[in-house]
Design a protein around this motif. Structure first.
Motif, PDB file in Angstrom:
ATOM      1  N   LEU A   3      41.888  14.823  43.319  1.00  0.00           N
ATOM      2  CA  LEU A   3      41.092  15.553  44.296  1.00  0.00           C
ATOM      3  C   LEU A   3      40.062  14.658  44.960  1.00  0.00           C
ATOM      4  CD1 LEU A   3      40.300  18.850  42.321  1.00  0.00           C
ATOM      5  CD2 LEU A   3      42.238  18.375  43.825  1.00  0.00           C
ATOM      6  N   ALA A   4      39.892  14.822  46.263  1.00  0.00           N
ATOM      7  CA  ALA A   4      38.816  14.157  47.001  1.00  0.00           C
ATOM      8  C   ALA A   4      37.923  15.178  47.682  1.00  0.00           C
ATOM      9  CB  ALA A   4      39.398  13.199  48.035  1.00  0.00           C
ATOM     10  N   SER A   5      38.464  16.369  47.957  1.00  0.00           N
ATOM     11  CA  SER A   5      37.690  17.397  48.656  1.00  0.00           C
ATOM     12  C   SER A   5      38.089  18.776  48.154  1.00  0.00           C
ATOM     13  CB  SER A   5      37.927  17.306  50.163  1.00  0.00           C
ATOM     14  OG  SER A   5      39.312  17.468  50.435  1.00  0.00           O
ATOM     15  N   VAL A   6      37.111  19.676  48.129  1.00  0.00           N
ATOM     16  CA  VAL A   6      37.339  21.040  47.660  1.00  0.00           C
ATOM     17  C   VAL A   6      36.737  22.004  48.664  1.00  0.00           C
ATOM     18  CG1 VAL A   6      36.859  22.742  45.850  1.00  0.00           C
ATOM     19  CG2 VAL A   6      37.351  20.358  45.231  1.00  0.00           C
ATOM     20  N   CYS A   7      37.535  22.972  49.093  1.00  0.00           N
ATOM     21  CA  CYS A   7      37.067  24.029  49.977  1.00  0.00           C
ATOM     22  C   CYS A   7      36.510  25.162  49.118  1.00  0.00           C
ATOM     23  CB  CYS A   7      38.217  24.544  50.826  1.00  0.00           C
ATOM     24  SG  CYS A   7      37.735  25.865  51.947  1.00  0.00           S
ATOM     25  N   VAL A   8      35.319  25.626  49.457  1.00  0.00           N
ATOM     26  CA  VAL A   8      34.707  26.740  48.739  1.00  0.00           C
ATOM     27  C   VAL A   8      34.586  27.930  49.675  1.00  0.00           C
ATOM     28  CG1 VAL A   8      32.638  27.565  47.549  1.00  0.00           C
ATOM     29  CG2 VAL A   8      33.462  25.236  47.138  1.00  0.00           C
ATOM     30  N   PHE A   9      35.168  29.046  49.258  1.00  0.00           N
ATOM     31  CA  PHE A   9      35.021  30.319  49.956  1.00  0.00           C
ATOM     32  C   PHE A   9      33.938  31.101  49.229  1.00  0.00           C
ATOM     33  CE2 PHE A   9      39.836  29.708  50.192  1.00  0.00           C
ATOM     34  CZ  PHE A   9      39.803  29.117  51.447  1.00  0.00           C
ATOM     35  N   LEU A  99      41.497  19.938  55.605  1.00  0.00           N
ATOM     36  CA  LEU A  99      40.548  18.962  55.065  1.00  0.00           C
ATOM     37  C   LEU A  99      40.421  18.994  53.551  1.00  0.00           C
ATOM     38  CD1 LEU A  99      37.633  19.331  57.663  1.00  0.00           C
ATOM     39  CD2 LEU A  99      39.278  17.445  57.479  1.00  0.00           C
ATOM     40  N   SER A 100      41.051  19.974  52.890  1.00  0.00           N
ATOM     41  CA  SER A 100      40.798  20.208  51.468  1.00  0.00           C
ATOM     42  C   SER A 100      42.004  19.910  50.598  1.00  0.00           C
ATOM     43  CB  SER A 100      40.379  21.668  51.261  1.00  0.00           C
ATOM     44  OG  SER A 100      39.242  21.958  52.046  1.00  0.00           O
ATOM     45  N   ASP A 101      41.705  19.456  49.369  1.00  0.00           N
ATOM     46  CA  ASP A 101      42.740  19.208  48.364  1.00  0.00           C
ATOM     47  C   ASP A 101      42.861  20.357  47.377  1.00  0.00           C
ATOM     48  OD1 ASP A 101      43.264  16.611  49.377  1.00  0.00           O
ATOM     49  OD2 ASP A 101      41.558  15.819  48.243  1.00  0.00           O
ATOM     50  N   ALA A 102      41.865  21.258  47.368  1.00  0.00           N
ATOM     51  CA  ALA A 102      41.852  22.396  46.452  1.00  0.00           C
ATOM     52  C   ALA A 102      40.911  23.446  47.020  1.00  0.00           C
ATOM     53  CB  ALA A 102      41.394  21.972  45.059  1.00  0.00           C
ATOM     54  N   PHE A 103      40.974  24.657  46.436  1.00  0.00           N
ATOM     55  CA  PHE A 103      40.180  25.777  46.930  1.00  0.00           C
ATOM     56  C   PHE A 103      39.533  26.505  45.756  1.00  0.00           C
ATOM     57  CE2 PHE A 103      43.920  25.025  49.475  1.00  0.00           C
ATOM     58  CZ  PHE A 103      43.408  24.883  50.754  1.00  0.00           C
ATOM     59  N   GLY A 111      35.605  38.709  53.620  1.00  0.00           N
ATOM     60  CA  GLY A 111      36.013  37.423  54.183  1.00  0.00           C
ATOM     61  C   GLY A 111      36.426  36.440  53.103  1.00  0.00           C
ATOM     62  N   THR A 112      35.685  36.410  52.002  1.00  0.00           N
ATOM     63  CA  THR A 112      36.011  35.525  50.889  1.00  0.00           C
ATOM     64  C   THR A 112      37.377  35.874  50.307  1.00  0.00           C
ATOM     65  OG1 THR A 112      33.675  35.246  50.357  1.00  0.00           O
ATOM     66  CG2 THR A 112      35.254  34.759  48.595  1.00  0.00           C
ATOM     67  N   LEU A 113      37.605  37.167  50.096  1.00  0.00           N
ATOM     68  CA  LEU A 113      38.891  37.601  49.540  1.00  0.00           C
ATOM     69  C   LEU A 113      40.033  37.306  50.508  1.00  0.00           C
ATOM     70  CD1 LEU A 113      37.824  40.994  47.958  1.00  0.00           C
ATOM     71  CD2 LEU A 113      38.361  38.857  46.755  1.00  0.00           C
ATOM     72  N   GLU A 114      39.805  37.544  51.789  1.00  0.00           N
ATOM     73  CA  GLU A 114      40.842  37.291  52.790  1.00  0.00           C
ATOM     74  C   GLU A 114      41.195  35.805  52.823  1.00  0.00           C
ATOM     75  OE1 GLU A 114      42.435  36.028  56.580  1.00  0.00           O
ATOM     76  OE2 GLU A 114      40.357  35.687  56.001  1.00  0.00           O
ATOM     77  N   GLU A 115      40.194  34.949  52.781  1.00  0.00           N
ATOM     78  CA  GLU A 115      40.453  33.504  52.792  1.00  0.00           C
ATOM     79  C   GLU A 115      41.224  33.081  51.547  1.00  0.00           C
ATOM     80  OE1 GLU A 115      36.600  31.914  55.323  1.00  0.00           O
ATOM     81  OE2 GLU A 115      36.325  32.449  53.221  1.00  0.00           O
ATOM     82  N   LEU A 116      40.807  33.585  50.390  1.00  0.00           N
ATOM     83  CA  LEU A 116      41.486  33.254  49.140  1.00  0.00           C
ATOM     84  C   LEU A 116      42.944  33.698  49.176  1.00  0.00           C
ATOM     85  CD1 LEU A 116      41.529  32.392  46.120  1.00  0.00           C
ATOM     86  CD2 LEU A 116      40.894  34.759  45.596  1.00  0.00           C
ATOM     87  N   PHE A 117      43.185  34.951  49.564  1.00  0.00           N
ATOM     88  CA  PHE A 117      44.552  35.461  49.545  1.00  0.00           C
ATOM     89  C   PHE A 117      45.427  34.787  50.594  1.00  0.00           C
ATOM     90  CE2 PHE A 117      42.779  38.841  46.913  1.00  0.00           C
ATOM     91  CZ  PHE A 117      43.769  38.938  45.952  1.00  0.00           C
ATOM     92  N   GLU A 118      44.847  34.436  51.723  1.00  0.00           N
ATOM     93  CA  GLU A 118      45.664  33.749  52.727  1.00  0.00           C
ATOM     94  C   GLU A 118      46.097  32.382  52.237  1.00  0.00           C
ATOM     95  OE1 GLU A 118      46.105  33.087  57.447  1.00  0.00           O
ATOM     96  OE2 GLU A 118      44.054  33.258  56.713  1.00  0.00           O
ATOM     97  N   VAL A 119      45.188  31.602  51.688  1.00  0.00           N
ATOM     98  CA  VAL A 119      45.550  30.257  51.236  1.00  0.00           C
ATOM     99  C   VAL A 119      46.477  30.342  50.020  1.00  0.00           C
ATOM    100  CG1 VAL A 119      43.603  29.740  49.664  1.00  0.00           C
ATOM    101  CG2 VAL A 119      44.586  27.940  51.056  1.00  0.00           C
ATOM    102  N   TRP A 120      46.320  31.381  49.207  1.00  0.00           N
ATOM    103  CA  TRP A 120      47.216  31.597  48.062  1.00  0.00           C
ATOM    104  C   TRP A 120      48.625  31.917  48.556  1.00  0.00           C
ATOM    105  CZ3 TRP A 120      45.731  35.537  43.651  1.00  0.00           C
ATOM    106  CH2 TRP A 120      46.556  35.335  42.543  1.00  0.00           C
ATOM    107  N   THR A 121      48.711  32.768  49.567  1.00  0.00           N
ATOM    108  CA  THR A 121      50.008  33.112  50.150  1.00  0.00           C
ATOM    109  C   THR A 121      50.669  31.877  50.741  1.00  0.00           C
ATOM    110  OG1 THR A 121      49.242  35.354  50.622  1.00  0.00           O
ATOM    111  CG2 THR A 121      51.178  34.591  51.831  1.00  0.00           C
ATOM    112  N   TRP A 122      49.899  31.026  51.414  1.00  0.00           N
ATOM    113  CA  TRP A 122      50.453  29.788  51.959  1.00  0.00           C
ATOM    114  C   TRP A 122      51.066  28.946  50.840  1.00  0.00           C
ATOM    115  CZ3 TRP A 122      45.765  27.985  55.424  1.00  0.00           C
ATOM    116  CH2 TRP A 122      45.643  28.849  56.525  1.00  0.00           C
ATOM    117  N   GLY A 123      50.373  28.871  49.712  1.00  0.00           N
ATOM    118  CA  GLY A 123      50.904  28.122  48.575  1.00  0.00           C
ATOM    119  C   GLY A 123      52.155  28.762  48.004  1.00  0.00           C
TER     120      GLY A 123
END
Length: 195
Positions: A3-9, A99-103, A111-123
């Motif tokens: 990891l070099a960068s982490v996105c925080v919701f 820009l992120s290696d992890a979330f 908004g936090t839940l929406e961001e989490l679920f969207e990036v989870w769905t992408w994965g």
């Protein structure tokens, strides 16, 4: 994967418990101490501002991504390493993911839940192989994780996709889990199309 960068919701408010603020400070410091760049929504208010300020105070690099339409409402943080202003929410989420290696999700609202679920769905769909996690604070996410287990049991989510989400009460332990996580390639679809 290193990891070099982490996105925080997280929330643009602070919530009702001082524990949420304390967790945001602890996470910001932990990221900076590990030399991990914090990528987040660019606001100066709520847990967003707290996690950013804590990372900056600990010598960390912080990149904020904020839509022009929210820059004034969320009071765009003027003291970041870099603040990028984008056209809208879709561009914001795409840029944060790029820009992120992890979330990691701290406590927050819709908004936090929406961001989490969207990036989870992408994965889940294989658009990325990046780890994600919840920083559990005072049982904030306990009912959500219970519901996630329920939908696995009901056959709507595969166990491997449920296991993509790491959960810990400790920022350091959560970062370690994200750093050690290995993606598992499992098809999303649980049933074959009829022929």
């Amino acid at each position: 994967m290193s990891l070099a960068s982490v996105c925080v919701f997280c929330g643009a408010s602070t919530g009702t418990s001082p524990a949420y603020r304390e967790a945001a400070v602890a996470l910001g410091r932990a990221l900076a101490e590990r030399k991990l760049t914090l990528v987040y929504g660019g606001g100066a208010v709520g847990l967003m501002g707290i996690v950013a300020d804590a990372a900056l105070a600990a010598g960390g690099e912080v990149i904020g991504i904020i839509p022009q339409s929210l820059k004034d409402k969320e009071i765009g943080h003027s003291g970041l390493t870099r603040l990028e202003v984008v056209d809208g929410m879709h561009a914001r989420k795409a840029r944060m993911a790029e820009l992120s290696d992890a979330f990691i999700a701290l406590p927050g609202g819709l908004g936090t839940l929406e961001e989490l679920f969207e990036v989870w769905t992408w994965g889940q769909l294989g658009y990325h192989g990046k780890p994600l996690g919840l920083l559990e604070v005072n049982g904030f996410y306990s009912k959500l994780t219970g519901f996630l287990d329920h939908i696995v049991g009901e056959g709507f989510v595969r166990e491997a996709h449920r296991d993509m989400l790491q959960v810990s009460e400790s920022p350091q332990t959560l970062i370690d889990a994200l750093d050690a996580w290995q993606p598992t390639v499992v098809p999303k679809w649980t049933e074959q199309k009829p022929s």
